[in-house]
Design a protein around this motif. Structure first.
Motif, short mmCIF file in Angstrom:
data_model
loop_
_atom_site.label_atom_id
_atom_site.label_comp_id
_atom_site.label_asym_id
_atom_site.label_seq_id
_atom_site.Cartn_x
_atom_site.Cartn_y
_atom_site.Cartn_z
N GLN A 4 27.81 -76.32 101.42
CA GLN A 4 27.15 -76.35 100.12
C GLN A 4 26.84 -74.93 99.67
O GLN A 4 26.01 -74.26 100.26
CB GLN A 4 25.86 -77.16 100.22
CG GLN A 4 26.16 -78.62 100.47
CD GLN A 4 24.92 -79.45 100.64
OE1 GLN A 4 23.96 -79.01 101.24
NE2 GLN A 4 24.95 -80.65 100.11
N SER B 92 23.66 -85.57 89.07
CA SER B 92 24.08 -86.20 90.32
C SER B 92 25.36 -87.01 90.10
O SER B 92 26.24 -87.05 90.96
CB SER B 92 22.96 -87.07 90.87
OG SER B 92 22.75 -88.18 90.03
N TYR C 202 13.39 -82.64 95.29
CA TYR C 202 13.79 -81.40 94.60
C TYR C 202 13.40 -80.20 95.46
O TYR C 202 14.16 -79.23 95.57
CB TYR C 202 13.12 -81.29 93.23
CG TYR C 202 13.58 -82.31 92.20
CD1 TYR C 202 14.61 -83.20 92.47
CD2 TYR C 202 12.99 -82.34 90.94
CE1 TYR C 202 15.01 -84.12 91.54
CE2 TYR C 202 13.40 -83.26 89.99
CZ TYR C 202 14.40 -84.16 90.30
OH TYR C 202 14.80 -85.06 89.37
N GLU D 40 16.79 -76.58 101.92
CA GLU D 40 18.06 -76.70 102.63
C GLU D 40 18.77 -75.35 102.74
O GLU D 40 19.29 -74.98 103.79
CB GLU D 40 18.92 -77.72 101.88
CG GLU D 40 20.06 -78.27 102.66
CD GLU D 40 19.61 -78.97 103.92
OE1 GLU D 40 20.37 -78.96 104.88
OE2 GLU D 40 18.47 -79.50 103.95
N GLU E 298 15.70 -79.67 98.44
CA GLU E 298 17.01 -79.09 98.14
C GLU E 298 16.98 -77.57 98.35
O GLU E 298 17.87 -77.00 98.97
CB GLU E 298 17.40 -79.38 96.68
CG GLU E 298 17.84 -80.81 96.47
CD GLU E 298 18.14 -81.12 95.01
OE1 GLU E 298 18.10 -80.20 94.17
OE2 GLU E 298 18.43 -82.29 94.72
N GLU E 299 15.92 -76.94 97.85
CA GLU E 299 15.82 -75.48 98.01
C GLU E 299 15.62 -75.11 99.47
O GLU E 299 16.15 -74.12 99.97
CB GLU E 299 14.67 -74.92 97.17
CG GLU E 299 14.67 -75.35 95.73
CD GLU E 299 16.06 -75.38 95.13
OE1 GLU E 299 16.76 -74.37 95.23
OE2 GLU E 299 16.43 -76.43 94.57
N PHE F 208 23.13 -83.74 96.70
CA PHE F 208 22.94 -82.93 97.90
C PHE F 208 23.25 -83.72 99.15
O PHE F 208 23.39 -83.15 100.21
CB PHE F 208 21.50 -82.43 97.97
CG PHE F 208 21.34 -81.04 97.45
CD1 PHE F 208 21.41 -80.81 96.10
CD2 PHE F 208 21.15 -79.98 98.31
CE1 PHE F 208 21.28 -79.53 95.61
CE2 PHE F 208 21.02 -78.71 97.82
CZ PHE F 208 21.08 -78.49 96.47
N HIS G 173 18.51 -83.97 86.20
CA HIS G 173 18.91 -84.07 87.60
C HIS G 173 19.72 -85.35 87.83
O HIS G 173 20.71 -85.35 88.56
CB HIS G 173 17.67 -84.10 88.51
CG HIS G 173 17.19 -82.74 88.89
ND1 HIS G 173 17.45 -82.18 90.11
CD2 HIS G 173 16.46 -81.84 88.22
CE1 HIS G 173 16.91 -80.98 90.16
NE2 HIS G 173 16.29 -80.75 89.02
#
Lengths: 582, 193
Positions: free
Chosen positions: B41, B20, A341, A347, A344-345, B49, B16
């Motif tokens: 993205q 997905s 998690y 990224e 992800e940020e 992701f 989450h």
């Protein structure tokens, strides 16, 4: 603003209290007589008007006729700039008294100086090599030491141009010509220096629990290959059952003599190498080095560059702290869900770095007097979207996911407590220090760049445990987002394209002198001690790395806890091995 | 200590997990086709992701830098490099090797006779491109460069390094236009004098 330090007044006061301590003054420092060093340091630490209770940096310089040990000290009470002390050491037989009795934070730093520069510290509790192995021949930071494949003292090497016929380093200096041996070394009879250091007195720990059954402690090597050590890092634990009796961090597996490389490089060439110190926070390392060199040369960056720098560094802080939650939770056993998690940020933040600097991690973005390139047009809309919408939501989600989780509370509260005074004395920095109730953040204590313009709070918690370190990081992410909001608003008032205040040049020649520049990176206080002799290459280049020095109190934090807690405590310090081993 | 914190965390994890699948189904046919285009993205991405490399690829930013290339003029075939040596001097790991060419009279000519970059040493810092006064050396976008051997394959000679200015204008449209403009202005100023 904090009051600046009046060096001469302190020197006079010191000489009055400890007669014969002050040998003189130079432009940057007070010269201390090595015979009175410990007394002088105790006076500076304990005098209620001075209170230099924090040893920021300890290093050494190899001058042609003598060695010099340099101490940068500061006060967490009064804050402000550092005071530099210097003490000389003899060239033939260098030895100075150890200041470990004054500041425990000197422990690893003095071992590093012994290891790399070969200066002995009288009275040090455990003076042995730290980054290199016992039995290594020579002290690599000395000016007369030549590394393997040595070519020339400084870059650029003349063999590259105009007659640059390609040749591999391995062919230029064959193996055997490029390694230093002791003169009487014989491979046939060589015995490695045994590494069976006794951390504790075993006889004392033997006990008879039930009649006839004697228990004794045993040594466990945790690492260097262990998923919880964040890289190649080893802890030698002495265990009594499952309880830690003693702990010794063993490091240096990734040692590459960053400082010697730095002395060979021209000033600008060090910039990409600083990326590789703490590879999670390369923008913050860039800023720290740029701030140090700008302090040395007197260059002032442009307004827009300052804002870009702050935006980049605060994004780095958000990203690094988020990743540190992931690592901590990994270590606690919440395997990879919170970590992914957090990534992800990260990224998106790395996307911002890549579109601006060209690289996700090895940014190499700051220059002396500004930054390498202006922001691309898509940067500001995306950064604003991220800072105003996504990141606050995600921080709240992390808060909801972790903060009140009962398992995390049980595993973290009261674990690895580092009390207030101990944390300061051990030179802990960054979130580790602030979680021990010390309100000390260089962005406030010794403001650099344009941090004095922003409204933010220095987060600190009094408990000093692993949970408090987590809470400090969580709070700091929110404060960083506040700074980002202000910076992203104010950057509109600056002129686009105005990113470099000096003429673009690959070589600079700073004036003679020395400087200690430091900034608050996500891991703690990152400092660069640079000595210039007026040439295009630094004479001495030293990195005060927060991860390395934050490991000094590791034993104090872990004693009496279980092995599983050691993993959590190490995770809460948040080290990066690239910076520990340098 | 009533377990509510754990339960709340589990709900977030569950959300989450559901997302997905939702996002994956939304992109269902495209994600699993082999001709999938580069994905971008956006900031409001939720759920999946992961990018299915090599079928899917992330968008490459113009400033992305992998390793240096030398530019030649596609009309005249002339390389821009004058073998001034600034890139070799500024290179932090010193991986650029240049031999300056000499004319029949023995005087140096502004052209490299040999130009080698050991990209196994190159740290992709981009200083060579940044400090080149002739826009002759630039950072490329190609990053899939694996080879079966490490000693010769990664020493790129001039032939391996040269790319046309058209290729550069394709990969770096903004920078190439800016540099073209700057060169034109410089030439005009020179002509006016």
């Amino acid at each position: 603003m904090m009051p600046s330090i009046d060096k001469s007044a302190i020197a006079a006061k010191l000489n009055e209290a400890v007669p014969g301590a002050v040998m003189g003054e130079d432009a940057a420092a007070i010269l201390i007589n090595p015979d009175r060093l410990v007394e002088a340091c105790l006076f500076l630490r304990d005098n209620p008007e001075l209170r230099f209770d924090y040893l920021s940096n300890l290093t050494s310089v190899d001058y042609p006729d003598h060695f010099e040990v340099v101490y940068n000290i500061t006060s967490t009470t009064f804050q402000g700039d550092t005071l530099t002390l210097k003490t000389p050491a003899d060239k033939a037989d260098p030895e100075v008294p150890s200041v470990v009795p004054v500041w425990l934070g000197a422990n690893f730093q003095e071992r590093e100086v012994w290891d790399l520069m070969g200066i002995r510290f009288k009275g040090h509790p455990n003076l042995k090599r730290i980054l290199l192995w016992e039995g290594f021949y020579g002290h690599p930071l000395r000016k007369d030491w030549k590394e393997a494949y040595y070519e020339e003292p400084v870059k650029p090497f003349s063999s590259r141009w105009p007659e640059g016929h390609y040749q591999r380093a391995e062919d230029r200096a064959r193996f055997g010509d490029n390694v230093n041996y002791p003169p009487d070394w014989d491979p046939e009879t060589f015995q490695p220096v045994p590494d069976n250091v006794r951390l504790v007195d075993y006889a004392e720990l033997r006990e008879e629990v039930t009649p006839g059954l004697v228990t004794q402690p045993f040594i466990v090597n945790m690492g260097p290959q262990h998923p919880s050590t964040h890289g190649v890092f080893r802890m030698r634990l002495v265990l009594d059952g499952e309880t830690v009796v003693a702990l010794e961090p063993i490091m240096g597996y990734m040692h590459r003599n960053h400082e010697k490389i730095g002395e060979r490089n021209a000033y600008i060439q060090n910039m990409p190498y600083t990326d590789r110190l703490d590879y999670v926070t390369s923008m913050a390392n860039n800023l720290s080095y740029a701030v140090a060199v700008e302090k040395l040369t007197g260059i002032k960056p442009t307004e827009r560059a300052e804002y870009i720098r702050v935006i980049m560094v605060e994004l780095t802080r958000v990203m690094s702290h988020l990743a540190s939650f992931g690592f901590l939770l990994n270590d606690l056993g919440a395997f990879f869900t919170p970590f992914l998690y957090a990534l992800e940020e990260r990224e998106f933040i790395l996307d911002l770095f890549e579109m601006t600097s060209g690289s996700r991690m090895m940014c190499n973005y700051m220059r002396f007097g500004g930054v390498a390139r202006d922001l691309p047009p898509e940067f500001l809309p995306m950064a604003r979207d991220l800072v105003h919408n996504r990141l606050p939501r995600k921080v709240d989600e992390f808060d909801a996911l972790l903060t009140n989780n009962e398992i995390i509370k049980v595993r973290c509260q009261g674990v690895g407590v580092l009390p207030h005074e101990t944390a300061i004395n051990y030179s802990a920095s960054g979130p580790v220090l602030r979680a021990s109730g010390v309100t000390y953040d260089l962005r406030r204590a010794d403001p650099y760049s344009i941090y004095d313009r922003f409204d933010f709070k220095v987060i600190s918690y009094p408990e000093g445990d692993t949970y408090a370190r987590y809470l400090v990081r969580l709070g700091e992410i929110r404060q960083s987002l506040r700074i980002l909001e202000q910076a992203l608003k104010q950057i509109d008032d600056t002129a686009p394209g105005d990113i470099l205040s000096v003429k673009k040049a690959w070589q600079i020649k700073p004036p003679k002198g020395e400087v200690y520049g430091r900034t608050e990176t996500p891991k703690g206080e990152l400092g660069f001690y640079i000595v210039s002799d007026g040439s295009p290459n630094p004479y001495r280049y030293h990195v005060r790395s927060p991860s390395f020095i934050n490991l000094t109190p590791l034993e104090a934090m872990c004693k009496g806890h279980k092995v599983a807690d050691v993993v959590a405590i190490l995770g809460s310090i948040d080290i990066t091995m690239g910076e520990v081993d340098r | 200590m009533n377990g509510l914190g754990v339960a709340r965390g589990m709900l977030i994890t569950l959300w989450h997990f559901v997302l997905s699948y939702v996002e994956d189904i939304k992109n269902f046919p495209r994600r699993y086709r082999s001709d999938a285009k580069a994905v971008h993205q956006p900031v409001d991405t939720r759920g999946v992701f992961t990018v299915q490399y090599p079928e899917e690829r992330l968008r490459i930013f113009e400033r992305f830098r992998s390793f240096p290339v030398l530019i030649y003029d596609s009309e005249t075939g002339q390389e821009r490099c004058t073998s001034c040596g600034i890139c070799a001097k500024v290179c932090p790991p010193q991986c650029i090797w240049i031999v300056r060419s000499k004319g029949p009279d023995g005087r140096p000519r502004p052209q490299p006779a040999e130009f080698n970059i050991d990209i196994s040493i190159c740290m992709s810092c981009g200083f060579c491109a940044e400090y080149c006064p002739f826009d002759a050396i630039k950072m490329d976008h190609r990053f899939e460069l694996s080879a079966y051997e490490r000693e010769q394959a990664f020493v790129y000679d001039k032939k391996a390094l040269l790319v046309s200015d058209k290729y550069y204008a394709e990969t770096h449209p903004v920078a190439a236009a800016e540099e073209e403009e700057a060169r034109r202005k410089k030439a005009e100023a020179k002509a006016a004098r």
